[in-house]
Design an enzyme around this catalytic site. Structure first.
Site, PDB file in Angstrom:
ATOM      1  N   GLU A 137      33.644  34.332  43.710  1.00 25.38           N
ATOM      2  CA  GLU A 137      32.842  35.361  43.037  1.00 25.38           C
ATOM      3  C   GLU A 137      31.943  36.088  44.050  1.00 25.38           C
ATOM      4  O   GLU A 137      30.720  36.077  43.957  1.00 25.38           O
ATOM      5  CB  GLU A 137      32.019  34.742  41.907  1.00 25.38           C
ATOM      6  N   GLU A 239      39.254  32.973  36.241  1.00 27.84           N
ATOM      7  CA  GLU A 239      38.306  32.139  35.487  1.00 27.84           C
ATOM      8  C   GLU A 239      38.090  32.762  34.124  1.00 27.84           C
ATOM      9  O   GLU A 239      37.710  33.940  34.018  1.00 27.84           O
ATOM     10  CB  GLU A 239      36.944  32.053  36.189  1.00 27.84           C
TER      11      GLU A 239
END
Length: 321
Positions: A137, A239
Site C-alpha cells: 500500500e 486486498e
C-alpha cells in the site's frame, strides 16, 4: 496471467493461529484451513514479510514455512514485502530498525540486497514466489522520511526500482505495485502517472478495496476500467474483505447486509466487477482464517465453521476450467 483468474487468500497469520489451537471445519469436518481453501477452489496464497518483527510472526523463517505449506498443496504464491519491522500501510511506512540512520544511497543498496537475498532464500527452499510486491500500500511512498510522498518522488522511485531490481536479480517472479485506492481513480492516476514518468517497470497493478474506506462497487468498476485502458497492465484486487456479522456498518449504510449471506453476496459482486474488467485477473481476501474476536471478516464463524462465502472459490474454479 495466461487466462487464469487468481482466487486468492492472504493467510499470513494462519500458521500462527493453527499453532495456537485454532480449528477450522468444512461441513463439520476438521481440516487444515489451507486444505479447505484448496478443496474450495482457491489457487493463490499471499504472505506478508516483515524484516525483523518483534510482536508479529511474519519473519523469514515463519514465512518460508507458510510458503512450503501452500506450495505442497499446489498454490501459487504472492510475497508481500513490507520493508519494515511491522505494518507498512497508508498511515505508516517506517524503515526496519536495522536500516535506521542510513543515507538514501545506503537505503537503495539495502533494499536491493535484502530483496534479492530474501528471494534467493525462497528459491533455495523450493518455494520461489510467482509474484512479488516491493512494498505494501505504497500510495504515500515507503521507507519514510527519505521515500515519503509527495515530498520525495525521486527518492521513492529510486527505492522502488531497487526493490524491483532485487526481484529480477533473484529470478523471474512477476512484479506487482500495490496501492490502496481501489475506488479512487484520480489518486490512482496521480500515482501511476508519476511512476510512468520516472520509468518504473512492473507487471501487475494491485489495489486494496474495502468499501467502508474506498468507495462503492461502481467506484471500483470505474477505476479498474480506467487502469485497464490507461496502463495496459494486469489488475488484481489484492486486498478485500467483508463482515459476516455487524462490524463496519453498525450505524447503517451497508451496501450488503453484514450477515453470512451478505458477505457471500459482496464477494460474488467484487469478483464480477473484476472479471468484467479488461485484464482484471484476480481477487484476494485478506486474512480469511482468523479466529476468536478478530474474525468478523473471516470466512469462518466463531466456532471455526466454514461460511457460505467459501463457495465462491468453487465457482471460480469452474469458471477457470
Amino acid at each position: 496471467m495466461a487466462g487464469e483468474f487468481a482466487a486468492g487468500v492472504d493467510v499470513s497469520f494462519l500458521r500462527q493461529a493453527e499453532d495456537r489451537g485454532a480449528v477450522f471445519k468444512d461441513h463439520g469436518v476438521v481440516k487444515p484451513a489451507l486444505q479447505i481453501f484448496n478443496e474450495r477452489g482457491y489457487n493463490w496464497v499471499r504472505l506478508r514479510l516483515f524484516h525483523s518483527p518483534t510482536n508479529l510472526p511474519n519473519n523469514l523463517e515463519y514465512t518460508l514455512a507458510s510458503a512450503k505449506d501452500a506450495k505442497r498443496l499446489g498454490f501459487k504464491l504472492l510475497l508481500d514485502f513490507h520493508y519494515s519491522d511491522s505494518w507498512a500501510d497508508p498511515e505508516k511506512q517506517w524503515p526496519p530498525k536495522a536500516w535506521t540512520g542510513m543515507t538514501q544511497s545506503q537505503l537503495v543498496m539495502a533494499v536491493f540486497e535484502y530483496t534479492r537475498d530474501t528471494l534467493r532464500a525462497f528459491d533455495a527452499a523450493g518455494v520461489m514466489p510467482d509474484m512479488v510486491q516491493p512494498g505494501n500500500e505504497i500510495t504515500p511512498g515507503m521507507l519514510w522520511p527519505e521515500g515519503r510522498l509527495p515530498e520525495h518522488w525521486d527518492n521513492f522511485t529510486e527505492l522502488l526500482k531497487a526493490g524491483i531490481a532485487g526481484i529480477h536479480a533473484a529470478g523471474k517472479s512477476r512484479v506487482m505495485i500495490h496501492i490502496d485506492r481501489g475506488g479512487d481513480w484520480p489518486r490512482t492516476k496521480w500515482f501511476f502517472d508519476e511512476l510512468q514518468k520516472r520509468g518504473v517497470k512492473f507487471d501487475v497493478i494491485g489495489q486494496s478495496f474495502y468499501p467502508w474506506w474506498h468507495g462503492s462497487l461502481e467506484d471500483l468498476r470505474t477505476n479498474l476500467n480506467f487502469m485497464a485502458e490507461t496502463y495496459r497492465k494486469d489488475i488484481i484486487v489484492v486486498e478485500t474483505a467483508y463482515a459476516w456479522k455487524p462490524l463496519n456498518y453498525r450505524s447503517g449504510g451497508a451496501p450488503f447486509l453484514e450477515t453470512p449471506a451478505g458477505q457471500l453476496e459482496y464477494w460474488e459482486a467484487v469478483n464480477r466487477v473484476v472479471r468484467s474488467t479488461p485484464r482484471g485477473c484476480g481477487v484476494f481476501w485478506w486474512e480469511p482464517a482468523l479466529s476468536g474476536r478478530h474474525n468478523g471478516r473471516a470466512m469462518f464463524d466463531d466456532a471455526g465453521n466454514a461460511l457460505p462465502v467459501l463457495t465462491a472459490g468453487t465457482q471460480q474454479r469452474h469458471e477457470n476450467q
